[in-house]
Motif scaffolding. Structure first.
Motif, PDB file in Angstrom:
ATOM      1  N   PRO A 356       3.201   9.193   0.902  1.00 48.14           N
ATOM      2  CA  PRO A 356       4.086   9.048   2.062  1.00 48.14           C
ATOM      3  C   PRO A 356       4.169  10.307   2.928  1.00 48.14           C
ATOM      4  CG  PRO A 356       5.365   9.334   0.051  1.00 48.14           C
ATOM      5  CD  PRO A 356       3.931   9.282  -0.375  1.00 48.14           C
ATOM      6  N   HIS A 357       4.120  10.091   4.251  1.00 50.34           N
ATOM      7  CA  HIS A 357       4.145  11.188   5.224  1.00 50.34           C
ATOM      8  C   HIS A 357       5.494  11.223   5.944  1.00 50.34           C
ATOM      9  CE1 HIS A 357       2.481  14.284   7.718  1.00 50.34           C
ATOM     10  NE2 HIS A 357       1.212  13.993   7.446  1.00 50.34           N
ATOM     11  N   ILE A 358       5.587  12.061   6.944  1.00 46.97           N
ATOM     12  CA  ILE A 358       6.830  12.223   7.697  1.00 46.97           C
ATOM     13  C   ILE A 358       7.154  10.949   8.495  1.00 46.97           C
ATOM     14  CG2 ILE A 358       5.802  13.212   9.802  1.00 46.97           C
ATOM     15  CD1 ILE A 358       9.033  14.366   8.029  1.00 46.97           C
ATOM     16  N   TYR A 359       6.133  10.148   8.818  1.00 56.56           N
ATOM     17  CA  TYR A 359       6.359   8.923   9.570  1.00 56.56           C
ATOM     18  C   TYR A 359       6.616   7.722   8.661  1.00 56.56           C
ATOM     19  CZ  TYR A 359       1.274   9.445   8.955  1.00 56.56           C
ATOM     20  OH  TYR A 359       0.025   9.709   8.452  1.00 56.56           O
ATOM     21  N   ASN A 360       6.628   7.938   7.366  1.00 57.80           N
ATOM     22  CA  ASN A 360       7.066   6.902   6.432  1.00 57.80           C
ATOM     23  C   ASN A 360       8.551   7.093   6.140  1.00 57.80           C
ATOM     24  OD1 ASN A 360       3.962   7.584   5.116  1.00 57.80           O
ATOM     25  ND2 ASN A 360       4.463   5.516   5.796  1.00 57.80           N
ATOM     26  N   ASP A 361       9.239   6.009   5.829  1.00 57.39           N
ATOM     27  CA  ASP A 361      10.671   6.102   5.565  1.00 57.39           C
ATOM     28  C   ASP A 361      11.042   5.300   4.326  1.00 57.39           C
ATOM     29  OD1 ASP A 361      10.548   3.472   6.454  1.00 57.39           O
ATOM     30  OD2 ASP A 361      11.392   3.932   8.430  1.00 57.39           O
ATOM     31  N   GLU A 362      12.327   5.278   4.016  1.00 57.06           N
ATOM     32  CA  GLU A 362      12.783   4.563   2.827  1.00 57.06           C
ATOM     33  C   GLU A 362      12.479   3.076   2.913  1.00 57.06           C
ATOM     34  OE1 GLU A 362      16.831   5.376   1.913  1.00 57.06           O
ATOM     35  OE2 GLU A 362      16.494   7.521   1.530  1.00 57.06           O
ATOM     36  N   ALA A 363      12.488   2.529   4.119  1.00 57.69           N
ATOM     37  CA  ALA A 363      12.174   1.107   4.277  1.00 57.69           C
ATOM     38  C   ALA A 363      10.743   0.813   3.831  1.00 57.69           C
ATOM     39  CB  ALA A 363      12.371   0.686   5.732  1.00 57.69           C
ATOM     40  N   ASP A 364       9.808   1.732   4.135  1.00 62.39           N
ATOM     41  CA  ASP A 364       8.421   1.560   3.689  1.00 62.39           C
ATOM     42  C   ASP A 364       8.341   1.534   2.169  1.00 62.39           C
ATOM     43  OD1 ASP A 364       7.325   1.561   6.274  1.00 62.39           O
ATOM     44  OD2 ASP A 364       7.231   3.742   6.319  1.00 62.39           O
ATOM     45  N   ILE A 365       9.093   2.423   1.544  1.00 65.55           N
ATOM     46  CA  ILE A 365       9.043   2.530   0.087  1.00 65.55           C
ATOM     47  C   ILE A 365       9.728   1.336  -0.572  1.00 65.55           C
ATOM     48  CG2 ILE A 365       9.762   3.917  -1.888  1.00 65.55           C
ATOM     49  CD1 ILE A 365       7.449   5.073  -0.166  1.00 65.55           C
ATOM     50  N   LEU A 366      10.848   0.899  -0.017  1.00 62.48           N
ATOM     51  CA  LEU A 366      11.535  -0.264  -0.578  1.00 62.48           C
ATOM     52  C   LEU A 366      10.686  -1.521  -0.451  1.00 62.48           C
ATOM     53  CD1 LEU A 366      15.179   0.411   0.689  1.00 62.48           C
ATOM     54  CD2 LEU A 366      14.250   0.787  -1.606  1.00 62.48           C
ATOM     55  N   ARG A 367       9.949  -1.629   0.643  1.00 63.03           N
ATOM     56  CA  ARG A 367       9.036  -2.755   0.820  1.00 63.03           C
ATOM     57  C   ARG A 367       7.899  -2.691  -0.210  1.00 63.03           C
ATOM     58  NH1 ARG A 367       8.051  -7.905   1.644  1.00 63.03           N
ATOM     59  NH2 ARG A 367       6.278  -8.370   2.997  1.00 63.03           N
ATOM     60  N   LEU A 368       7.375  -1.508  -0.423  1.00 64.11           N
ATOM     61  CA  LEU A 368       6.340  -1.314  -1.443  1.00 64.11           C
ATOM     62  C   LEU A 368       6.835  -1.761  -2.814  1.00 64.11           C
ATOM     63  CD1 LEU A 368       3.554   0.153  -2.332  1.00 64.11           C
ATOM     64  CD2 LEU A 368       5.038   2.096  -2.830  1.00 64.11           C
ATOM     65  N   LEU A 369       8.030  -1.342  -3.177  1.00 63.23           N
ATOM     66  CA  LEU A 369       8.596  -1.693  -4.487  1.00 63.23           C
ATOM     67  C   LEU A 369       8.847  -3.189  -4.602  1.00 63.23           C
ATOM     68  CD1 LEU A 369      11.101   1.297  -4.891  1.00 63.23           C
ATOM     69  CD2 LEU A 369       8.993   0.922  -6.181  1.00 63.23           C
ATOM     70  N   GLU A 370       9.320  -3.791  -3.526  1.00 58.91           N
ATOM     71  CA  GLU A 370       9.566  -5.226  -3.522  1.00 58.91           C
ATOM     72  C   GLU A 370       8.268  -5.997  -3.773  1.00 58.91           C
ATOM     73  OE1 GLU A 370      11.054  -8.731  -0.401  1.00 58.91           O
ATOM     74  OE2 GLU A 370      10.926  -6.632   0.239  1.00 58.91           O
ATOM     75  N   LEU A 371       7.201  -5.600  -3.116  1.00 57.53           N
ATOM     76  CA  LEU A 371       5.919  -6.283  -3.259  1.00 57.53           C
ATOM     77  C   LEU A 371       5.325  -6.074  -4.656  1.00 57.53           C
ATOM     78  CD1 LEU A 371       4.478  -5.420   0.248  1.00 57.53           C
ATOM     79  CD2 LEU A 371       4.997  -7.727  -0.584  1.00 57.53           C
TER      80      LEU A 371
END
Length: 377
Positions: A356-371
Motif C-alpha cells: 500500500p502507498h500514500i494513495y491507498n487508504d483504509e477503504a482499500d484495505i477493508l475491501r481487500l480483507l472482505e474479498l
C-alpha cells in the motif's frame, strides 16, 4: 491516517479498483505529463536553439532531489539506466574487487539480476559468497557471523522483494566497517517508503531506482558513491560525459570527472529523469517518514486480521513496505477473486505480495480483507 491519504490520493492517476503493486511500479502523478512536456519537449520543439542546455538542467534537478531525499551531496550521485548496469560499472571500477581472490558477500534471496551482474563483473578467480536463503537476514547476528575478514565487499538489499523483509543496514555497515569490508546498499525496494539517511549510515556505495515507491517510471536509476571513494574509483565503461570537461573534445586526453559523474558514460538519456525528478520532488515534500507511517498502518490492519497467513515479518522494524500473504491451496482462488474485483496484487514463491502507498487508504484495505474472507470460505 485517512486525512493524510485524502490530501494526496487526488494527486495520482488511479484506475478503478485498488492498486497495491507498488513494489513493482508506482502510479504516476497527475502532473507528470505536463511537467514532462515543459521540461523535455518545450526546449526541443519551441525553440530554434539546441536543447542540451535545458536538458542537462533536468539531470541537475534529479541529483539535487536525490541529495535532499537521502541527505548526501548531489555530487555523490550519478544517473544510471538501471541497477544492474550501475552495479557492473561500480564493481569493475574498484581495484580491490578486481584483484585475485576478491570475495563479495550477498544473500541467496537477493534479486537474481544483482547476482548475475556481480558474477560477470568479478574476475573468474574471485568468489561470490551467499548467505543461505534459510537464514533470517533481518537478524544482525546472521550478518555478523558471515562478515568474515576475508570478505572485500558486502552487498545488502535494504528491503527484499519476495519476502517483505528489511535488513538491519546500520548494524551491517557498522560491523563491516570494523572489519575493513566495503558496503554496497541496494534500495530498489525501499527508496521513498523507508527513510534513508546516508550521512548517518556512512555506507560506501548505494544503488537505487525511481520506478517503485518514488513513482518515477523506469530508466531513472542512480549510483551513489561516498566522497571518500570517488577519486579512487576508475570506471572502465566511460564516455564523454564521464570526462572532466565533456566539451573539450581532445581524443588524446581523458580525465575522469571529479564527482560521481565519472560513472555517467556516453550521450545521456534525459527523458526518464524529467519524469523522475518531478516525482522525487513531490516525495521529498511529503517525506519518507510520513509515507512509512501510512504504509505500516495499512499493513498492520491486514496483519491484525490475517496473522496466520502473514509470512512476512510481523515486527515493524523488520518489515519493508510490502507484506506477503500465503493462503496455501486457496491461493489461486484468492488471486482470482482479487483480480475480478480490480484489486492489483501479484504472487511469488512466498505468497501474495501487497504494497500500500500514500494513495491507498483504509477503504482499500477493508475491501481487500472482505474479498479474501469471501474467497477462503
Amino acid at each position: 491516517m485517512d486525512d493524510l491519504t485524502n490530501n494526496h490520493k487526488h494527486d495520482f492517476m488511479l484506475a478503478p479498483g485498488s492498486y497495491l503493486l507498488n513494489h513493482s511500479v508506482g502510479r504516476p502523478l497527475k502532473t507528470a505529463e505536463a511537467a514532462f512536456r515543459q521540461q523535455f519537449f518545450a526546449p526541443w520543439q519551441d525553440s530554434g536553439v539546441e536543447p542540451w542546455g535545458d536538458w542537462l538542467g533536468i539531470i541537475e534537478l534529479f541529483t539535487k532531489g536525490l541529495s535532499k531525499m537521502f541527505n548526501a551531496p548531489a555530487s555523490e550521485f550519478c544517473p544510471q539506466v538501471n541497477l544492474s548496469s550501475a552495479l557492473t560499472k561500480l564493481v569493475m571500477s574498484v581495484a580491490r574487487l578486481q584483484r585475485d581472490g576478491a570475495v563479495i558477500l550477498m544473500s541467496e534471496i537477493d534479486f537474481p539480476s544483482m547476482g548475475f551482474a556481480l558474477k560477470k563483473a568479478l574476475p573468474k578467480n574471485c568468489e561470490l559468497r551467499f548467505i543461505p536463503k534459510e537464514q533470517d537476514i533481518t537478524d544482525a547476528n546472521v550478518w555478523d557471523a558471515h562478515l568474515t575478514t576475508d570478505i572485500d565487499m558486502v552487498f545488502v538489499s535494504h528491503a527484499y522483494s519476495n519476502t517483505g523483509q528489511l535488513s538491519p543496514v546500520h548494524d551491517i555497515v557498522s560491523t563491516a566497517k570494523s572489519r575493513g569490508i566495503l558496503t554496497l546498499i541496494d534500495i530498489a525496494q525501499s527508496a521513498g517508503v523507508v527513510p534513508m539517511d546516508l550521512a548517518a549510515l556512512q555506507a560506501d556505495f548505494m544503488i537505487g531506482s525511481s520506478v517503485k515507491w518514488l513513482c518515477g517510471g523506469p530508466g531513472a536509476a542512480y549510483l551513489w558513491v561516498n566522497s571518500q571513494h570517488i577519486a579512487d574509483c576508475q570506471p572502465k565503461d566511460v564516455g564523454w560525459f564521464s570526462h572532466e570537461n565533456p566539451f573539450e573534445f581532445d581524443i588524446h586526453d581523458f580525465r575522469y570527472h571529479s564527482s560521481a559523474l565519472k560513472f555517467w558514460g556516453g550521450t545521456p538519456s534525459v527523458a526518464p529523469y524529467a519524469i523522475a525528478a518531478h516525482s522525487i520532488d513531490y516525495f521529498c515534500q511529503l517525506g519518507s517518514d510520513k509515507l512509512r507511517q501510512h504504509n505500516q498502518h495499512l499493513i498492520e490492519l491486514v496483519a491484525n486480521e490475517l496473522d496466520s497467513e502473514l509470512v512476512s515479518p510481523r515486527e515493524q522494524d523488520k518489515r519493508s513496505g510490502t507484506m506477503i500473504l500465503n493462503f496455501g491451496q486457496r491461493q489461486p482462488q484468492v488471486m482470482s477473486t482479487l483480480k475480478s474485483a480490480n484489486i492489483s496484487v501479484d504472487a511469488r514463491s512466498q505468497g501474495i505480495r501487497v504494497s500500500p502507498h500514500i494513495y491507498n487508504d483504509e477503504a482499500d484495505i477493508l475491501r481487500l480483507l472482505e474479498l479474501v474472507r469471501t474467497a477462503v470460505k
